[in-house]
Design a protein around this motif. Structure first.
Motif, PDB file in Angstrom:
ATOM      1  N   VAL A 186       5.557  57.826  -4.783  1.00 21.80           N
ATOM      2  CA  VAL A 186       4.946  57.540  -6.087  1.00 21.80           C
ATOM      3  C   VAL A 186       4.783  56.035  -6.269  1.00 21.80           C
ATOM      4  O   VAL A 186       3.753  55.561  -6.759  1.00 21.80           O
ATOM      5  CB  VAL A 186       5.800  58.140  -7.225  1.00 21.80           C
ATOM      6  CG1 VAL A 186       5.315  57.627  -8.577  1.00 21.80           C
ATOM      7  CG2 VAL A 186       5.748  59.656  -7.185  1.00 21.80           C
ATOM      8  N   VAL A 187       5.795  55.272  -5.864  1.00 18.69           N
ATOM      9  CA  VAL A 187       5.723  53.810  -5.977  1.00 18.69           C
ATOM     10  C   VAL A 187       4.574  53.270  -5.136  1.00 18.69           C
ATOM     11  O   VAL A 187       3.770  52.439  -5.593  1.00 18.69           O
ATOM     12  CB  VAL A 187       7.056  53.165  -5.546  1.00 18.69           C
ATOM     13  CG1 VAL A 187       6.918  51.639  -5.484  1.00 18.69           C
ATOM     14  CG2 VAL A 187       8.172  53.557  -6.500  1.00 18.69           C
ATOM     15  N   GLN A 196       1.898  54.850  -4.020  1.00 18.31           N
ATOM     16  CA  GLN A 196       0.609  55.268  -4.562  1.00 18.31           C
ATOM     17  C   GLN A 196       0.233  54.414  -5.766  1.00 18.31           C
ATOM     18  O   GLN A 196      -0.944  54.084  -5.969  1.00 18.31           O
ATOM     19  CB  GLN A 196       0.663  56.746  -4.942  1.00 18.31           C
ATOM     20  CG  GLN A 196       0.671  57.676  -3.741  1.00 18.31           C
ATOM     21  CD  GLN A 196       0.797  59.131  -4.140  1.00 18.31           C
ATOM     22  OE1 GLN A 196       1.224  59.463  -5.251  1.00 18.31           O
ATOM     23  NE2 GLN A 196       0.448  60.023  -3.227  1.00 18.31           N
ATOM     24  N   GLY A 197       1.244  54.037  -6.570  1.00 19.88           N
ATOM     25  CA  GLY A 197       0.978  53.151  -7.701  1.00 19.88           C
ATOM     26  C   GLY A 197       0.494  51.787  -7.246  1.00 19.88           C
ATOM     27  O   GLY A 197      -0.418  51.203  -7.847  1.00 19.88           O
ATOM     28  N   HIS A 215      -3.146  51.782  -6.250  1.00 21.13           N
ATOM     29  CA  HIS A 215      -4.083  51.839  -7.375  1.00 21.13           C
ATOM     30  C   HIS A 215      -4.372  50.462  -7.981  1.00 21.13           C
ATOM     31  O   HIS A 215      -5.360  50.302  -8.695  1.00 21.13           O
ATOM     32  CB  HIS A 215      -3.541  52.778  -8.464  1.00 21.13           C
ATOM     33  CG  HIS A 215      -3.797  54.216  -8.190  1.00 21.13           C
ATOM     34  ND1 HIS A 215      -2.873  55.038  -7.577  1.00 21.13           N
ATOM     35  CD2 HIS A 215      -4.883  54.992  -8.423  1.00 21.13           C
ATOM     36  CE1 HIS A 215      -3.365  56.253  -7.465  1.00 21.13           C
ATOM     37  NE2 HIS A 215      -4.587  56.266  -7.962  1.00 21.13           N
TER      38      HIS A 215
END
Length: 279
Positions: A216-217, A219-220, A223
């Motif tokens: 998740v980190v 992927q953030g 972005h």
């Protein structure tokens, strides 16, 4: 630490106790595990990411073709592409079977020494682990051949994966010098196959949750940065390295599992080491 040592070597631990003790020792050994990631995780991550990108390139090429186009590709070219895919897949498996165990043994040794309150120079654990490479290659060839053959059928693959789940620990911590590591792992699991599978599942679940948080980190980050092939490659390498770090948690828990099972069934003889006590 003495109370943890007594618990591991005096009674059969529940899966919650295994996870708890493994996590505590993982936290104690974070510096050692980070060293392992630096020495082994980064180069292995680079190799695996290159292999992954080569395979993805082939799969993307195939997915963009319609059936009519595939029929027009020369048979020799298709065979060459398939051969390349097989080579890359075998290389990836070889890294997992022949090289990753060096990291596993290093973390396992650090976990055992920390549990027992002993010191041998924690920076040396991975250098010491490399001495096991000839044995790991010999045993790994048999392991890889059997697991690959078993992979064609789901149940033999799962069965062998569980039966031989301790073989690296048998080599690195249990003083097994050859193929008897596979046999001894089988003895540790015999009569407790389902229980062993359940414990492994729970430990893998804990590790997977950690990896998911890291994903998740990453992927953030993707972005908010300008994405190109170089950035994607670098992020994949970084994620692979952090996966090795989280693998250190799994190995820490599996080490406690092995020590608990080995000492409970066969005593402490194979686990004895001569080391100086921490001050």
């Amino acid at each position: 630490m003495e109370s943890l040592k007594e618990a591991v070597y005096s009674k059969e631990l529940s899966v919650i106790e295994l996870i708890d003790i493994g996590f505590r020792l993982f936290c104690k050994n974070i510096k050692t595990i980070l060293l392992g990631v630096l020495l082994l995780g980064i180069p292995l991550s680079l190799l695996l990411t290159i292999i992954q990108f080569r395979l993805m390139g082939f799969y993307d090429f195939v997915m963009k073709l319609d059936p009519a186009q595939i029929a027009t590709i020369p048979t020799a070219q298709l065979h060459e592409q398939m051969k390349s895919v097989m080579v890359y897949q075998i290389l990836a498996m070889a890294i997992d079977v022949f090289l990753v165990p060096i990291f596993v043994i290093g973390v396992a040794k650090a976990t055992k020494w920390r549990l027992e309150g002993k010191e041998k120079g924690y920076r040396r654990v991975f250098a010491d682990a490399m001495l096991f490479e000839p044995i790991l290659v010999k045993v790994g060839i048999v392991y890889l051949a059997c697991v690959v053959l078993g992979a064609f059928l789901f149940f033999p693959f799962v069965y062998l994966s569980v039966v031989w789940c301790f073989y690296i620990f048998c080599i690195g911590l249990g003083k097994r010098k050859g193929l008897d590591a596979l046999g001894h792992s089988h003895m540790l699991v015999r009569g407790r196959w389902w229980k062993t599978l359940g414990y492994i599942f729970m430990m893998m679940l804990v590790t997977m949750l950690g990896n998911m948080a890291l994903r998740v980190v990453f992927q953030g980050v993707l972005h908010v940065v300008s994405v190109n092939d170089t950035v994607i490659f670098a992020m994949n390498v970084c994620y692979a390295c952090t996966s090795y770090f989280m693998h250190g948690l799994y190995v820490s828990m599996m080490t406690i599992f092995f020590l608990n099972r080995e000492s409970g069934l066969f005593g402490m003889q194979a686990l004895q080491e001569e080391e100086t006590v921490l001050e």
